[in-house]
Design a protein around this motif. Structure first.
Motif, PDB file in Angstrom:
ATOM      1  N   GLY A  71       0.824  -1.085   0.087  1.00 27.79           N
ATOM      2  CA  GLY A  71       0.000   0.104   0.028  1.00 27.79           C
ATOM      3  C   GLY A  71       0.658   1.323  -0.090  1.00 27.79           C
ATOM      4  O   GLY A  71       1.545   1.435  -0.802  1.00 27.79           O
ATOM      5  N   GLY A  72       0.431   2.178   0.952  1.00 32.53           N
ATOM      6  CA  GLY A  72       1.171   3.343   1.009  1.00 32.53           C
ATOM      7  C   GLY A  72       2.541   3.370   1.273  1.00 32.53           C
ATOM      8  O   GLY A  72       3.508   4.395   1.343  1.00 32.53           O
ATOM      9  N   GLY A  73       3.269   2.186   1.596  1.00 31.22           N
ATOM     10  CA  GLY A  73       4.750   2.223   1.870  1.00 31.22           C
ATOM     11  C   GLY A  73       5.443   1.324   0.898  1.00 31.22           C
ATOM     12  O   GLY A  73       6.645   1.124   0.974  1.00 31.22           O
ATOM     13  N   LYS A  74       4.728   1.024  -0.392  1.00 28.61           N
ATOM     14  CA  LYS A  74       5.497   0.308  -1.466  1.00 28.61           C
ATOM     15  C   LYS A  74       6.547   0.858  -2.119  1.00 28.61           C
ATOM     16  O   LYS A  74       7.133   0.246  -2.970  1.00 28.61           O
ATOM     17  N   HIS A  75       6.727   2.259  -2.074  1.00 26.90           N
ATOM     18  CA  HIS A  75       7.816   2.938  -2.731  1.00 26.90           C
ATOM     19  C   HIS A  75       9.000   2.754  -2.312  1.00 26.90           C
ATOM     20  O   HIS A  75       9.953   3.394  -2.583  1.00 26.90           O
ATOM     21  N   ALA A 104      16.666  -0.329  -7.865  1.00 32.87           N
ATOM     22  CA  ALA A 104      15.563   0.086  -7.313  1.00 32.87           C
ATOM     23  C   ALA A 104      15.063   1.387  -7.942  1.00 32.87           C
ATOM     24  O   ALA A 104      13.786   1.593  -8.083  1.00 32.87           O
ATOM     25  N   ARG A 105      16.158   2.349  -8.260  1.00 26.33           N
ATOM     26  CA  ARG A 105      15.687   3.522  -9.016  1.00 26.33           C
ATOM     27  C   ARG A 105      15.033   3.149 -10.166  1.00 26.33           C
ATOM     28  O   ARG A 105      13.940   3.823 -10.582  1.00 26.33           O
ATOM     29  N   GLN A 106      15.441   2.499 -11.033  1.00 35.95           N
ATOM     30  CA  GLN A 106      14.569   1.928 -12.345  1.00 35.95           C
ATOM     31  C   GLN A 106      13.351   1.298 -12.184  1.00 35.95           C
ATOM     32  O   GLN A 106      12.518   1.685 -13.002  1.00 35.95           O
ATOM     33  N   ASN A 107      13.039   1.103 -10.903  1.00 28.80           N
ATOM     34  CA  ASN A 107      11.584   0.413 -10.553  1.00 28.80           C
ATOM     35  C   ASN A 107      10.677   1.478  -9.775  1.00 28.80           C
ATOM     36  O   ASN A 107       9.933   0.931  -9.376  1.00 28.80           O
ATOM     37  N   GLY A 108      11.364   2.579  -9.819  1.00 33.99           N
ATOM     38  CA  GLY A 108      10.409   3.483  -9.077  1.00 33.99           C
ATOM     39  C   GLY A 108      10.567   3.643  -7.341  1.00 33.99           C
ATOM     40  O   GLY A 108       9.750   4.357  -6.927  1.00 33.99           O
ATOM     41  N   TYR A 109      11.404   3.010  -7.072  1.00 27.67           N
ATOM     42  CA  TYR A 109      11.578   2.976  -5.348  1.00 27.67           C
ATOM     43  C   TYR A 109      11.939   4.434  -5.154  1.00 27.67           C
ATOM     44  O   TYR A 109      13.040   4.948  -5.989  1.00 27.67           O
ATOM     45  N   LEU A 110      11.756   4.968  -4.014  1.00 27.94           N
ATOM     46  CA  LEU A 110      12.225   6.297  -3.542  1.00 27.94           C
ATOM     47  C   LEU A 110      13.036   6.316  -2.513  1.00 27.94           C
ATOM     48  O   LEU A 110      13.704   7.362  -2.121  1.00 27.94           O
ATOM     49  N   GLY A 111      13.132   5.037  -1.770  1.00 28.80           N
ATOM     50  CA  GLY A 111      14.213   4.937  -0.676  1.00 28.80           C
ATOM     51  C   GLY A 111      14.497   3.334  -0.467  1.00 28.80           C
ATOM     52  O   GLY A 111      13.628   2.632  -1.174  1.00 28.80           O
ATOM     53  N   MET A 112      15.326   3.297   0.160  1.00 32.42           N
ATOM     54  CA  MET A 112      15.916   1.673   0.432  1.00 32.42           C
ATOM     55  C   MET A 112      16.268   1.687   2.013  1.00 32.42           C
ATOM     56  O   MET A 112      16.932   2.512   2.565  1.00 32.42           O
ATOM     57  N   GLN A 113      15.557   0.618   2.560  1.00 37.00           N
ATOM     58  CA  GLN A 113      15.380   0.586   4.157  1.00 37.00           C
ATOM     59  C   GLN A 113      15.997  -0.858   4.573  1.00 37.00           C
ATOM     60  O   GLN A 113      15.388  -1.869   3.847  1.00 37.00           O
ATOM     61  N   PHE A 114      16.762  -0.878   5.590  1.00 37.02           N
ATOM     62  CA  PHE A 114      17.291  -2.270   5.918  1.00 37.02           C
ATOM     63  C   PHE A 114      16.555  -2.236   7.229  1.00 37.02           C
ATOM     64  O   PHE A 114      17.111  -1.343   8.279  1.00 37.02           O
ATOM     65  N   ASN A 115      15.979  -3.196   7.574  1.00 36.71           N
ATOM     66  CA  ASN A 115      14.972  -3.227   8.730  1.00 36.71           C
ATOM     67  C   ASN A 115      15.623  -3.724   9.986  1.00 36.71           C
ATOM     68  O   ASN A 115      15.516  -3.324  11.107  1.00 36.71           O
TER      69      ASN A 115
END
Length: 160
Positions: A71-75, A104-115
């Motif tokens: 949902g709202g966190g999929k970016h 990730a950038r090519q696929n539209g992600y706006l950030g990367m998080q290591f949990n």
């Protein structure tokens, strides 16, 4: 080194990398007695894309990338990386992380998080920080380290 999408034919070589790391139990919050089938199902799951790093035709590292939330966190994406003991310190994890950030950038992600980066995994933390990841949270005593006891885990993030 060449990085490509993993296939089911890579399963044995992937297990040879992830199996010992899972069994060691000191960097990933996975059950150390996880079966090979369960580990491969996790690493190659339908909810993620999995890649392998090859050197001279042999797989020396692997990573996955997936949406961190729905949902709202999929970016925001999340990744996991593992390398063969034989190539540690030779830049394989760095190359895979750089590849994952481009992907990730090519696929539209706006950030990367290591949990959940185990605080005693200082080599990984130094690598992620050298690639501009920031520690944005600390989970006190969140990881039961087999030798060190309860240690903290870090949440690390980078805007893409």
């Amino acid at each position: 080194m060449h990085i490509r999408r993993a296939t089911l034919a890579d399963a044995i070589q992937i297990w040879n990398i992830i199996g010992p790391i899972i069994r060691a139990g000191d960097t990933y919050a996975l059950n150390t007695d996880m079966t090979e089938a369960a580990a491969l199902e996790y690493w190659l799951g339908d909810d993620r894309e999995t890649f392998v790093a090859e050197e001279d035709g042999a797989i020396v590292g692997t990573y996955y990338i997936r949406a961190n939330n729905a949902g709202g966190g999929k970016h925001i994406c999340n990744c996991g990386y593992m390398t063969s003991e034989a190539v540690r310190g030779r830049g394989v994890a760095r190359a895979m992380c750089l590849h994952s950030m481009r992907h990730a950038r090519q696929n539209g992600y706006l950030g990367m998080q290591f949990n959940f980066v185990v605080a005693s995994n200082t080599r990984a933390i130094a690598l992620w920080q050298s690639l501009n990841f920031e520690v944005v949270g600390r989970l006190p005593r969140a990881f039961a380290h087999p030798a060190l006891g309860y240690t903290d885990a870090l949440v690390m993030f980078q805007t893409l």
